[in-house]
Design an enzyme around this catalytic site. Structure first.
Site, short mmCIF file in Angstrom:
data_model
loop_
_atom_site.label_atom_id
_atom_site.label_comp_id
_atom_site.label_asym_id
_atom_site.label_seq_id
_atom_site.Cartn_x
_atom_site.Cartn_y
_atom_site.Cartn_z
CG ASP A 115 -2.30 0.31 0.98
OD1 ASP A 115 -2.56 1.40 0.44
OD2 ASP A 115 -3.17 -0.52 1.29
CG ASP A 219 -5.06 5.35 0.89
OD1 ASP A 219 -5.85 4.42 1.09
OD2 ASP A 219 -5.13 6.45 1.46
CG ASP A 344 -11.65 1.04 3.18
OD1 ASP A 344 -11.24 1.00 4.36
OD2 ASP A 344 -11.02 1.59 2.26
C1 NOJ Z 1 -8.64 4.48 1.79
C2 NOJ Z 1 -8.28 3.35 2.69
O1 NOJ Z 1 -8.65 2.14 2.09
C3 NOJ Z 1 -8.99 3.60 4.00
O2 NOJ Z 1 -8.93 2.51 4.86
C4 NOJ Z 1 -8.41 4.86 4.62
O3 NOJ Z 1 -9.13 5.20 5.77
C5 NOJ Z 1 -8.46 6.05 3.66
N1 NOJ Z 1 -8.08 5.70 2.32
C6 NOJ Z 1 -7.54 7.15 4.11
O4 NOJ Z 1 -6.21 6.77 3.92
#
Ligand code: NOJ
Length: 574
Positions: A115, A219, A344
């Site tokens: 990531d 990200d 998420d």
């Molecule tokens: C996307 C990520 O998948 C998530 O988990 C995170 O909270 C936000 N970006 C901010 O980095």
């Protein structure tokens, strides 16, 4: 197959580097390290835990891993707030452990994609500590600082909102200015307009490439460029300002620069978390000759059953299919990403069907077929392969910053709505995907012998890896079979896609065709018997290759009957 790390760096000839596009053949497994496997009994997953499970991943048939952040972090957003991009979070282990992990992956022929969280850093990153210390600090312009607005200068510089509720600006008394944070105030946004920031990102990428990584999942990458002047936004309360930073035009120049100085010089795969990208505009950012992103993780599908990405609503299959199918029709140089779950998103069997019903196993397997027989790079999120479900949590058991903030905001501003909020969060919260991996029926689920950082789903007593490995008809063994089928079949990976009955609200029906071979895939998304007049497909006599019931119809007929959540794959020659 073992990957020769030495050979991965490309031979760059002038401007034209050679990328093998290995990701088009890959099947990814996403690891959320905090919840995967605890090796030292502190209740938190770690890198040595991942090392213990490499054979499991290999035996599943996986060929690439996306590892959520393992870098140094104060953990405001579970690692998506990085305080040192070149070192490992001590809760997860050391750089030496990481090196052993990547070696173990490569020895098993599995690539590693890390990531890359560079829209923002942690406020504890050294750059930010310097930046906030004075207006003339050399790091000041690494972040986005502005004076307050309003007559007295006491209001935020504009009306943008943070994706984690509230204003996207935080006042800092040290220099009497505000900084931008599109996520929490502990995640200040980097200023990509500053060439020094871009150089830092390039150096970070090259550092990890030299250590052997095969690519990055970037990200919220479509947020990195902000419109000049940072104008007020229109937009909804929770996402105000989007039109000024989602896919803002300079993003292309920034990505191309990082690509030219890093990504394209390695046989890498760069997948962007790409809010705002859809099948209609994908070619502006993932078309191969642009050298920006290779593929994109997009959101349209995950919003079919959620209003504004938050409030659950009924799944409308025709809309769902339209989104999936629109990606299938793009040329091969705009490569799709296939996913239902990640850290998420709530669990797919809980959102797309009845995860508590008697057909839950068939449901999990049907979803697997509906995903893994399409064109694109599939991602399986840890636990999806055993049919893990959403978890029932009490308000004080939610651990995710977003959930905690939602509850806090409701309690503060709309207290009568707390029961509604609880109902919504049960279905929508990101925590649903973050409960520890269910390895066994033991009290710690084989994840840890100590109190885990987050509640374990009590259904690990009957949904777990150990039991499923022993059961030939388990969801896990079905995933293995399906993955093996895909890994060895060019038609499934690259065949032309054709959809039938797009308006049918129960069935997803499509074919994949390549060099006279054809597969016919039918997935029943309903928990009931559904009949299909299949004469239009002209596939009478096609032979069954795979199905999620033990006794599906062996031969394709013009009139087909699908049982609850039944999914079938037939094969013929054309
Ligand atoms: C996307 C990520 O998948 C998530 O988990 C995170 O909270 C936000 N970006 C901010 O980095």
């Amino acid at each position: 197959m073992s990957i020769n790390i030495e050979k991965k760096k490309n031979i760059v000839q002038g401007n034209c580097s050679v990328k093998t596009r290995w990701y088009k053949d890959a099947i990814f497994y996403q690891i959320y390290p905090r919840s995967f496997q605890d090796s030292n009994n502190d209740g938190i997953g770690d890198i040595r835990g991942i090392i213990q499970r490499l054979d499991y991943i290999k035996e599943l048939g996986i060929t690439a891993v996306w590892l959520s952040p393992v870098y140094k972090t104060p953990n405001d957003d579970n690692g998506y707030d990085i305080s040192d991009y070149r070192d490992i979070n001590p809760e997860f282990g050391t750089l030496e452990d990481w090196k052993e992990m990547i070696k173990g992956l490569h020895e098993r022929g599995i690539r590693l994609v890390m990531d890359l969280v560079v829209n923002h850093t942690s406020d504890e990153h050294n750059w930010f500590c310097e930046s906030r210390s004075s207006k003339d600090n050399p790091y000041r312009d690494y972040y986005i600082w502005r004076k307050g607005s309003g007559n007295d200068g006491k209001k935020p510089p504009n009306n943008w909102t943070s994706r984690f509720t509230g204003s996207a600006w935080k006042y800092d008394s040290v220099t009497d200015e505000w900084y931008l944070h599109l996520f929490s105030e502990k995640q200040p946004d980097l200023n990509w307009a500053n060439p020094k920031v871009r150089k830092e990102v390039i150096d970070i990428c090259n550092y990890w490439f030299e250590l052997g990584v095969d690519g990055f999942r970037c990200d919220v990458i479509t947020y990195i460029s902000k419109a000049d002047g940072l104008p007020d936004g229109k937009g909804r309360f929770a996402v105000r300002g989007d039109e000024h930073f989602v896919l803002e035009p300079k993003i292309h120049q920034y990505l191309q620069e990082v690509s030219a100085k890093s990504w394209s010089n390695y046989d890498s795969m760069i997948v962007g978390e790409a809010i705002g990208v859809n099948a209609e505009n994908a070619e502006i950012i993932i078309k191969e000759d642009l050298n920006e992103l290779d593929t994109a993780i997009t959101f349209a599908l995950s919003e079919v059953d959620m209003f504004a990405g938050l409030i659950p609503k009924k799944l409308k299959l025709p809309k769902f299919k339209k989104i999936q199918s629109s990606w299938q029709c793009l040329p091969n140089d705009c490569w799709p990403t296939l996913y239902y779950e990640n850290h998420d998103q709530p669990r797919s069997i809980s959102r797309y069907g009845n995860a508590d019903g008697i057909y839950k196993k068939e449901l999990a397997k049907m979803l697997a077929i509906s995903l893994l027989t399409l064109k694109g790079t599939p991602y399986i999120y840890q636990g999806q392969e055993i049919g893990m479900t959403n978890i029932r949590l009490e308000e004080n058991e939610y651990m995710d910053i977003m959930s905690i903030r939602v509850f806090r905001a409701v309690r503060k501003y709309f207290p009568p709505l707390i029961l509604v909020a609880k109902k919504i969060m049960r279905k929508r919260a990101r925590d649903n995907a973050r409960s520890p991996m269910q390895w066994s029926a033991e009290s710690g689920a084989g994840f840890s012998n100590e109190t885990p950082w987050m509640k374990i789903n009590p259904n690990h007593a009957f949904v777990n890896v150990e039991m499923q490995l022993k059961n030939p008809s388990s969801v896990l063994n079905f995933y293995k079979k399906l993955i093996e089928f895909r890994n060895n079949d060019e038609t499934i990976k690259y065949g032309e896609f054709k959809e039938y009955f797009p308006r049918n609200s129960s069935l997803y029906v499509f074919t994949r065709e390549l060099k006279k071979q054809r597969y016919i895939v039918i997935c029943n998304f309903k928990e009931k018997v559904v009949n299909l007049n299949a004469i239009d497909i002209s596939a009478r006599g096609a032979k069954l290759v795979l199905s999620n019931y033990p006794n599906s119809q062996e031969t394709f007929t013009d009139g087909m009957t699908l049982r609850p959540y039944e999914a079938v794959i037939y094969h013929d020659y054309i």
